[in-house]
Design a protein around this motif. Structure first.
Motif: not given
Length: 167
Positions: A99-100, A157
């Protein structure tokens, strides 16, 4: 963030930044070579969307576009600093932290695409025009979409991480 061997770190996701950069520059070159400049030459695609070719001498929403040219180098410096910082963060994340790493790669790809324009042309090429009635959202490009999407992923996030740590 820990010490992770480079091969196993998030920098492995920089291929995505490269893909975004190449796609962005390719579309911009196509637009510059095949479309007339300005709003009068827009191509109406949908009742709320035009394809066009315009220059942006500023930042998002043409911020500082009316200045004498110093903003070109300010935004270039900011983009290099952010790109360096995100690449460093990627080097500290494991490659499995998708994700990051994807978010960071999207921002890097978009930032480098717009920096390329600023350095080579002195302005950023924009070609997407969304509107409602007579209100037109400021024109933008693929690089801008990648930057905004990556930033939104980072914000999402931050909420996700808080919720997971509180559970």
């Amino acid at each position: 963030m820990s010490n992770i061997p480079l091969k196993q770190s998030g920098v492995r996701w920089l291929w995505l930044a490269l893909v975004i950069f190449i796609a962005d520059i390719g579309i911009k070159l196509f637009v510059m070579d095949n479309m007339g400049y300005g709003w009068a030459n827009r191509i109406e695609v949908l009742p709320f969307f035009n394809f066009l070719y315009v220059h942006n001498y500023g930042a998002a929403f043409s911020f500082l576009s009316d200045q004498a040219g110093w903003q070109r180098w300010l935004f270039t410096g900011i983009a290099f600093a952010v790109t360096g910082m995100l690449t460093y963060w990627m080097s500290k994340l494991p490659a499995q932290e998708k994700w990051n790493n994807i978010a960071y790669a999207m921002i890097i790809g978009g930032a480098v695409g717009n920096v390329f324009d600023r350095v080579v042309h002195g302005y950023v090429v924009d070609y997407l025009d969304f509107y409602w009635g007579t209100y037109h959202w400021p024109a933008f490009n693929l690089a801008d979409m990648a930057i905004v999407t990556g930033a939104a992923m980072i914000i999402l996030d931050s909420f996700r991480s808080k919720q997971e740590s509180q559970a």
